[in-house]
Motif scaffolding. Structure first.
Motif, short mmCIF file in Angstrom:
data_model
loop_
_atom_site.label_atom_id
_atom_site.label_comp_id
_atom_site.label_asym_id
_atom_site.label_seq_id
_atom_site.Cartn_x
_atom_site.Cartn_y
_atom_site.Cartn_z
N VAL A 181 0.86 -1.18 0.00
CA VAL A 181 0.00 0.00 0.00
C VAL A 181 0.90 1.23 0.00
O VAL A 181 1.77 1.36 0.86
N VAL A 182 0.71 2.09 -0.98
CA VAL A 182 1.51 3.32 -1.07
C VAL A 182 0.55 4.50 -1.13
O VAL A 182 -0.29 4.59 -2.03
N ILE A 183 0.67 5.40 -0.18
CA ILE A 183 -0.16 6.61 -0.20
C ILE A 183 0.74 7.82 -0.45
O ILE A 183 1.90 7.85 -0.05
N GLY A 184 0.17 8.78 -1.17
CA GLY A 184 0.97 9.93 -1.60
C GLY A 184 1.45 9.72 -3.02
O GLY A 184 2.55 10.14 -3.38
N VAL A 185 0.61 9.05 -3.81
CA VAL A 185 0.96 8.79 -5.21
C VAL A 185 0.41 9.92 -6.08
O VAL A 185 -0.80 10.18 -6.07
N GLY A 186 1.30 10.57 -6.80
CA GLY A 186 0.91 11.69 -7.66
C GLY A 186 1.34 11.44 -9.09
O GLY A 186 0.93 10.46 -9.71
N PRO A 187 2.21 12.28 -9.63
CA PRO A 187 2.63 12.13 -11.03
C PRO A 187 3.47 10.87 -11.25
O PRO A 187 4.07 10.34 -10.31
N GLU A 188 3.52 10.42 -12.49
CA GLU A 188 4.30 9.23 -12.82
C GLU A 188 5.76 9.40 -12.45
O GLU A 188 6.42 8.45 -12.01
N GLN A 189 6.28 10.60 -12.65
CA GLN A 189 7.67 10.88 -12.29
C GLN A 189 7.72 11.46 -10.88
O GLN A 189 8.16 12.59 -10.65
N GLY A 190 7.25 10.67 -9.94
CA GLY A 190 7.26 11.04 -8.54
C GLY A 190 7.62 9.83 -7.71
O GLY A 190 7.56 8.69 -8.19
N LEU A 191 7.98 10.04 -6.44
CA LEU A 191 8.44 8.92 -5.62
C LEU A 191 7.33 7.92 -5.33
O LEU A 191 7.57 6.71 -5.38
N GLY A 192 6.13 8.39 -5.05
CA GLY A 192 5.04 7.46 -4.77
C GLY A 192 4.78 6.51 -5.91
O GLY A 192 4.67 5.29 -5.73
N ALA A 251 -7.98 -3.25 0.73
CA ALA A 251 -6.85 -4.18 0.63
C ALA A 251 -7.15 -5.47 1.40
O ALA A 251 -6.84 -6.58 0.94
N GLN A 252 -7.77 -5.33 2.55
CA GLN A 252 -8.08 -6.51 3.37
C GLN A 252 -9.14 -7.39 2.71
O GLN A 252 -9.02 -8.62 2.69
N LEU A 253 -10.15 -6.77 2.13
CA LEU A 253 -11.23 -7.54 1.50
C LEU A 253 -10.74 -8.32 0.29
O LEU A 253 -11.30 -9.38 -0.04
N ASP A 254 -9.70 -7.82 -0.36
CA ASP A 254 -9.16 -8.53 -1.52
C ASP A 254 -8.37 -9.78 -1.12
O ASP A 254 -8.04 -10.60 -1.97
N GLY A 255 -8.05 -9.88 0.16
CA GLY A 255 -7.43 -11.10 0.66
C GLY A 255 -5.93 -11.21 0.55
O GLY A 255 -5.34 -12.26 0.82
N TYR A 256 -5.27 -10.12 0.18
CA TYR A 256 -3.82 -10.16 0.08
C TYR A 256 -3.16 -9.99 1.44
O TYR A 256 -3.70 -9.32 2.33
N SER A 257 -2.00 -10.59 1.60
CA SER A 257 -1.18 -10.37 2.79
C SER A 257 -0.41 -9.07 2.59
O SER A 257 0.22 -8.88 1.54
N LEU A 258 -0.43 -8.18 3.57
CA LEU A 258 0.22 -6.88 3.43
C LEU A 258 1.71 -7.00 3.75
O LEU A 258 2.09 -7.23 4.89
N ASP A 259 2.54 -6.82 2.74
CA ASP A 259 3.99 -6.91 2.88
C ASP A 259 4.62 -5.57 3.23
O ASP A 259 5.48 -5.48 4.09
N ILE A 260 4.22 -4.53 2.50
CA ILE A 260 4.83 -3.21 2.65
C ILE A 260 3.74 -2.13 2.67
O ILE A 260 2.79 -2.19 1.88
N ALA A 261 3.91 -1.16 3.55
CA ALA A 261 3.07 0.03 3.55
C ALA A 261 4.00 1.23 3.57
O ALA A 261 4.89 1.31 4.42
N ALA A 262 3.84 2.14 2.62
CA ALA A 262 4.74 3.29 2.51
C ALA A 262 3.94 4.59 2.57
O ALA A 262 3.05 4.81 1.75
N TYR A 263 4.29 5.42 3.54
CA TYR A 263 3.66 6.75 3.68
C TYR A 263 4.58 7.76 3.00
O TYR A 263 5.67 8.06 3.47
N ASN A 264 4.10 8.27 1.88
CA ASN A 264 4.94 9.13 1.05
C ASN A 264 4.34 10.52 0.85
O ASN A 264 4.69 11.21 -0.09
N VAL A 265 3.43 10.91 1.71
CA VAL A 265 2.81 12.24 1.61
C VAL A 265 3.82 13.28 2.06
O VAL A 265 4.42 13.17 3.13
N ASP A 266 4.01 14.28 1.25
CA ASP A 266 4.99 15.32 1.57
C ASP A 266 4.46 16.66 1.09
O ASP A 266 4.18 16.84 -0.10
N SER A 267 4.30 17.57 2.02
CA SER A 267 3.80 18.89 1.67
C SER A 267 4.65 19.94 2.36
O SER A 267 4.92 19.84 3.56
#
Length: 244
Positions: A8-19, A77-93
């Motif tokens: 799960v990655v939050i803070g996803v913006g433009p394609e040429q961005g870290l998220g 994410a939980q309802l889809d039944g996947y095991s959560l491996d990585i969660a990345a908080y990438n919000v930056d303002s």
């Protein structure tokens, strides 16, 4: 049959961005990625790029500063039944302003985006990872996480709060198998935002003076793959030419 893992990655913006780069990289490692942000158009563009490269992705519109949005993201994410491996908080303002020109609203918004949202995100990630007793939770920090310098004092206060949150969570949840990481980005990322906001500065730095998106993603993945007997909690990333 082995259960498929997700990120799960939050803070996803433009394609040429870290998220977006993190999400794309995690997808190349076989993870189904949930990408979250406030712009549906940008999310769909990133998700489509991931699918074109053979990965799988789900786009979820979410504001990190709204607790119900973050809870909804992890519920999907939980309802889809996947095991959560990585969660990345990438919000930056970041909003530069001398202290006497910084109003309460600006200070609060920066705190909400850089710290409060991380609190919401971290809680939900830990809830998802506790049962499986494993997973990596990464918070993206900044130079300001370690030192405050005008005109970025309000931003630094928020990023310092993020760092404290990561430290506390690491000490509480590492013994339960959850790897909590605070990554200090000590420099300018060679992405779309920097090129639009301060192109002259980016040009002056040159390619060797900027952090490359793929290199950051590779480092995040390497941290995720660390053996639990030698975990890194905090690391700083900077170009070799960056003074510190």
């Amino acid at each position: 049959m082995e259960k498929k893992c997700s990120a799960v990655v939050i803070g996803v913006g433009p394609e040429q961005g870290l998220g977006a780069t993190l999400a794309s990289y995690f997808a190349t490692k076989g993870l189904h990625v949930y990408i979250a942000g406030r712009s549906e158009d940008k999310l769909q563009q990133v998700a489509e790029k991931i699918r074109q490269k053979g990965g799988s992705a789900t786009a979820v519109i979410a504001d990190a500063t709204v607790e119900r949005d973050v809870a909804h993201l992890f519920k999907i994410a939980q309802l889809d039944g996947y095991s959560l491996d990585i969660a990345a908080y990438n919000v930056d303002s970041n909003i530069p302003a001398p202290l006497l020109e910084t109003d309460a609203e600006t200070f609060t918004v920066l705190w909400q985006q850089n710290c409060l949202g991380a609190f919401f995100f971290g809680k939900e990630a830990v809830k998802a990872m506790k049962g499986q007793q494993q997973g990596t939770l990464i918070f993206t920090g900044a130079t300001a996480s370690l030192r405050a310098k005008p005109p970025f004092t309000a931003f630094a206060a928020a990023k310092a709060g993020l760092r404290a949150l990561a430290q506390g969570m690491a000490r509480e949840f590492s013994p339960q198998g959850i790897h909590v990481v605070h990554a200090v980005i000590d420099g300018v990322i060679d992405g779309e935002r920097a090129k639009k906001q301060f192109p002259d500065y980016v040009k002056a730095k040159g390619k060797d003076g900027l952090l490359q998106l793929d290199a950051i993603a590779e480092t995040y993945w390497a941290i995720h793959k660390q053996h639990p007997s030698a975990w890194t909690h905090e690391l700083d990333l900077r170009p070799f030419k960056e003074p510190f």
